[in-house]
Design a protein around this motif. Structure first.
Motif, PDB file in Angstrom:
ATOM      1  N   VAL A  49       0.839  -1.201   0.000  1.00 42.16           N
ATOM      2  CA  VAL A  49       0.000   0.000   0.000  1.00 42.16           C
ATOM      3  C   VAL A  49       0.877   1.255   0.000  1.00 42.16           C
ATOM      4  O   VAL A  49       1.764   1.408   0.837  1.00 42.16           O
ATOM      5  CB  VAL A  49      -0.945   0.014   1.211  1.00 42.16           C
ATOM      6  N   THR A  50       0.608   2.123  -0.944  1.00 38.33           N
ATOM      7  CA  THR A  50       1.269   3.425  -1.014  1.00 38.33           C
ATOM      8  C   THR A  50       0.246   4.496  -0.671  1.00 38.33           C
ATOM      9  O   THR A  50      -0.797   4.597  -1.317  1.00 38.33           O
ATOM     10  CB  THR A  50       1.836   3.686  -2.419  1.00 38.33           C
ATOM     11  N   ARG A  51       0.532   5.289   0.333  1.00 46.94           N
ATOM     12  CA  ARG A  51      -0.403   6.308   0.800  1.00 46.94           C
ATOM     13  C   ARG A  51       0.034   7.698   0.363  1.00 46.94           C
ATOM     14  O   ARG A  51       1.168   7.904  -0.070  1.00 46.94           O
ATOM     15  CB  ARG A  51      -0.497   6.275   2.324  1.00 46.94           C
ATOM     16  N   GLY A  52      -0.872   8.649   0.501  1.00 48.16           N
ATOM     17  CA  GLY A  52      -0.505  10.053   0.396  1.00 48.16           C
ATOM     18  C   GLY A  52      -0.633  10.693  -0.962  1.00 48.16           C
ATOM     19  O   GLY A  52      -0.355  11.877  -1.104  1.00 48.16           O
ATOM     20  N   LEU A  53      -1.045   9.947  -2.000  1.00 49.08           N
ATOM     21  CA  LEU A  53      -1.278  10.603  -3.287  1.00 49.08           C
ATOM     22  C   LEU A  53      -2.525  11.469  -3.174  1.00 49.08           C
ATOM     23  O   LEU A  53      -3.571  11.010  -2.694  1.00 49.08           O
ATOM     24  CB  LEU A  53      -1.446   9.580  -4.411  1.00 49.08           C
ATOM     25  N   ALA A  54      -2.422  12.721  -3.605  1.00 51.00           N
ATOM     26  CA  ALA A  54      -3.529  13.674  -3.448  1.00 51.00           C
ATOM     27  C   ALA A  54      -3.974  13.716  -1.983  1.00 51.00           C
ATOM     28  O   ALA A  54      -5.160  13.664  -1.683  1.00 51.00           O
ATOM     29  CB  ALA A  54      -4.695  13.329  -4.367  1.00 51.00           C
ATOM     30  N   ALA A 141      -8.575  12.909  -9.195  1.00 52.52           N
ATOM     31  CA  ALA A 141      -7.909  12.156 -10.260  1.00 52.52           C
ATOM     32  C   ALA A 141      -6.765  12.968 -10.854  1.00 52.52           C
ATOM     33  O   ALA A 141      -5.648  12.467 -11.029  1.00 52.52           O
ATOM     34  CB  ALA A 141      -8.912  11.772 -11.338  1.00 52.52           C
ATOM     35  N   LYS A 142      -7.034  14.223 -11.162  1.00 52.24           N
ATOM     36  CA  LYS A 142      -5.999  15.076 -11.743  1.00 52.24           C
ATOM     37  C   LYS A 142      -4.830  15.250 -10.785  1.00 52.24           C
ATOM     38  O   LYS A 142      -3.659  15.205 -11.197  1.00 52.24           O
ATOM     39  CB  LYS A 142      -6.595  16.440 -12.098  1.00 52.24           C
ATOM     40  N   ILE A 143      -5.132  15.420  -9.508  1.00 49.77           N
ATOM     41  CA  ILE A 143      -4.070  15.615  -8.527  1.00 49.77           C
ATOM     42  C   ILE A 143      -3.209  14.357  -8.417  1.00 49.77           C
ATOM     43  O   ILE A 143      -1.980  14.436  -8.387  1.00 49.77           O
ATOM     44  CB  ILE A 143      -4.659  15.990  -7.153  1.00 49.77           C
ATOM     45  N   MET A 144      -3.845  13.188  -8.377  1.00 49.14           N
ATOM     46  CA  MET A 144      -3.085  11.942  -8.290  1.00 49.14           C
ATOM     47  C   MET A 144      -2.180  11.772  -9.508  1.00 49.14           C
ATOM     48  O   MET A 144      -1.020  11.352  -9.390  1.00 49.14           O
ATOM     49  CB  MET A 144      -4.026  10.749  -8.171  1.00 49.14           C
ATOM     50  N   ILE A 145      -2.687  12.114 -10.682  1.00 52.71           N
ATOM     51  CA  ILE A 145      -1.891  11.990 -11.910  1.00 52.71           C
ATOM     52  C   ILE A 145      -0.721  12.963 -11.884  1.00 52.71           C
ATOM     53  O   ILE A 145       0.410  12.613 -12.230  1.00 52.71           O
ATOM     54  CB  ILE A 145      -2.782  12.215 -13.140  1.00 52.71           C
ATOM     55  N   LEU A 149       0.847   9.274 -10.481  1.00 49.66           N
ATOM     56  CA  LEU A 149       0.104   8.017 -10.371  1.00 49.66           C
ATOM     57  C   LEU A 149       0.530   6.997 -11.418  1.00 49.66           C
ATOM     58  O   LEU A 149       0.905   5.863 -11.089  1.00 49.66           O
ATOM     59  CB  LEU A 149      -1.406   8.289 -10.487  1.00 49.66           C
ATOM     60  N   PHE A 150       0.481   7.372 -12.693  1.00 46.98           N
ATOM     61  CA  PHE A 150       0.720   6.389 -13.748  1.00 46.98           C
ATOM     62  C   PHE A 150       2.215   6.162 -14.018  1.00 46.98           C
ATOM     63  O   PHE A 150       2.580   5.161 -14.630  1.00 46.98           O
ATOM     64  CB  PHE A 150      -0.012   6.790 -15.023  1.00 46.98           C
ATOM     65  N   LEU A 338      -8.842   8.520 -17.967  1.00 53.49           N
ATOM     66  CA  LEU A 338      -9.015   7.929 -19.298  1.00 53.49           C
ATOM     67  C   LEU A 338      -8.304   8.733 -20.382  1.00 53.49           C
ATOM     68  O   LEU A 338      -8.104   8.233 -21.487  1.00 53.49           O
ATOM     69  CB  LEU A 338     -10.502   7.792 -19.629  1.00 53.49           C
ATOM     70  N   GLU A 339      -7.919   9.963 -20.100  1.00 49.70           N
ATOM     71  CA  GLU A 339      -7.089  10.721 -21.039  1.00 49.70           C
ATOM     72  C   GLU A 339      -5.641  10.232 -21.026  1.00 49.70           C
ATOM     73  O   GLU A 339      -4.878  10.520 -21.945  1.00 49.70           O
ATOM     74  CB  GLU A 339      -7.143  12.210 -20.715  1.00 49.70           C
ATOM     75  N   HIS A 340      -5.272   9.493 -19.983  1.00 60.30           N
ATOM     76  CA  HIS A 340      -3.901   9.015 -19.843  1.00 60.30           C
ATOM     77  C   HIS A 340      -3.772   7.507 -20.035  1.00 60.30           C
ATOM     78  O   HIS A 340      -2.648   7.004 -20.189  1.00 60.30           O
ATOM     79  CB  HIS A 340      -3.350   9.377 -18.460  1.00 60.30           C
TER      80      HIS A 340
END
Length: 400
Positions: A49-54, A141-145, A149-150, A338-340
């Motif tokens: 588990v990786t925490r803290g995204l966004a 979603a945008k913040i995580m990317i 994220l990817f 889905l844009e990525h």
């Protein structure tokens, strides 16, 4: 035992989890309790588990075998700033905050699938479970990317689901291509010259300009957009003045602008800007336009949507699958993902029927309430359906 039957027999603790999340809703980027609760359980099942995204988002990864394919499954976690009127036992304990969109159910579905996959599903490859904050606002979603994220968790395909009141419970609805609308927020500030209501000729009335703009904006949809395309321009707020005999110096309009086509989205921005500027000038007031492009059009890719249809049909039978539903004018920030990355976003029926929306505590009424309604509740009967879908999709996508 079928995967659906297996998940039905294991549903009780995840219904309890869902009720716990519903009792303790948290707004976007503040899902600290939710995130910690999920992380602890996922780690106990063997996920990294990786925490803290966004801030509060997390990714749970489970790698098996030598397979190189990578699958992403996403659930949203945040609640809404709505006062709940339901009276059932698991109603919100936080005044003015509730799970009025079913994100508690989406999270519980993915958690049920996570446990079952870890314990029962054989596959070869990498599974990334993405628990995303702030779908409602400000767009997790945008913040995580943006936070990698990817890059950190590459996916060859990504999938997500949302419950849908008004559709029979457990019915799966797939939409290839544009499935949900873009959403843009526009604030228009009109500045004129205030004056006495008895002497309008000595003022420059922003209310008259605002009224003219409201009517003129609708000609964009009726006269500039192809009739076979979808466009919505809604003026949701018009604020001006405080007394009937005073012409105010300013007025403010707030718009919601939606479309199902990227070119139409651009056209709407262009024409709104042109018409508002011209109409204001013609009536002697100044227009300031703050045009915020928010969520893009959600476009489901063909191959991934077809795979989802096949999995749904295998799980439930063709009679419980709508292969190509109608696109929706609501918006969803999974569109940014889905844009990525190719993937598909589909609907699971939350229950059909009429709703008073009065929060009587009747579960059938709550399940039929449209989302964002203070009397809404997620239908626990569909939780094992969604979990079973995720488990079977994982097995089919990450097969040897």
């Amino acid at each position: 035992m079928s995967v659906l039957h297996a998940l039905q027999t294991r549903a009780a603790p995840f219904v309890a989890l869902r009720h716990d999340l519903h009792r303790h809703p948290e707004l976007g980027l503040k899902e600290f309790r939710t995130s910690e609760l999920l992380a602890q359980q996922l780690q106990s099942w063997g996920y990294t588990v990786t925490r803290g995204l966004a801030t509060t988002g997390l990714v749970a990864q489970l790698q098996r075998g030598k397979g190189v394919k990578r699958l992403g499954l996403r659930a949203d976690m945040d609640a809404l700033p709505i006062h709940e009127v339901n009276v059932f036992e698991h109603r919100s304990v936080h005044e003015g905050v509730m799970h009025a969109c079913g994100h508690d159910g989406h999270t519980a579905m993915l958690m049920a699938a996570a446990q079952y996959i870890a314990q029962e599903v054989e596959y070869s490859g990498t599974l990334n479970l993405i628990f995303q904050p702030a779908e409602e606002h400000p767009g997790g979603a945008k913040i995580m990317i943006e936070e990698g994220l990817f890059e950190r968790f590459p996916c060859d395909a990504i999938f997500a689901a949302h419950n849908m009141p008004g559709v029979p419970a457990g019915q799966l609805v797939f939409i290839e291509g544009p499935a949900m609308a873009s959403s843009d927020d526009v604030t228009i500030t009109l500045t004129g010259v205030g004056g006495h209501g008895a002497m309008p000729h000595r003022a420059q009335d922003p209310i008259v300009a605002a009224a003219a703009i409201v009517m003129t904006l609708q000609t964009i949809v009726s006269r500039n957009v192809d009739p076979q395309h979808t466009a919505v321009i809604t003026v949701g707020s018009l604020v001006a003045g405080q007394a009937n005999n005073v012409i105010p110096a300013s007025a403010r309009l707030e718009l919601s602008v939606r479309s199902l086509d990227r070119e139409v989205r651009d056209l709407l921005q262009e024409r709104i800007t042109q018409l508002v500027t011209a109409q204001a000038q013609s009536l002697g007031v100044l227009a300031q336009i703050d045009y915020k492009r928010d969520y893009p059009v959600l476009v489901n890719t063909a191959a991934e949507t077809e795979l989802a249809r096949q999995v749904g049909t295998e799980l439930l039978g063709a009679e419980r699958v709508t292969r190509q539903g109608r696109a929706l004018t609501g918006s969803e920030d999974f569109a940014v993902m889905l844009e990525h990355c190719p993937g598909s976003y589909f609907m699971i029926g939350n229950g059909a029927g009429e709703s008073t929306g009065e929060g009587t505590g009747d579960s059938a009424v709550a399940h039929a309430c449209m989302v964002h309604n203070p009397g809404y509740d997620f239908n626990d009967d569909i939780l094992p359906v969604g979990a079973a879908f995720w488990a079977l999709l994982t097995q089919r996508f990450l097969k040897d």
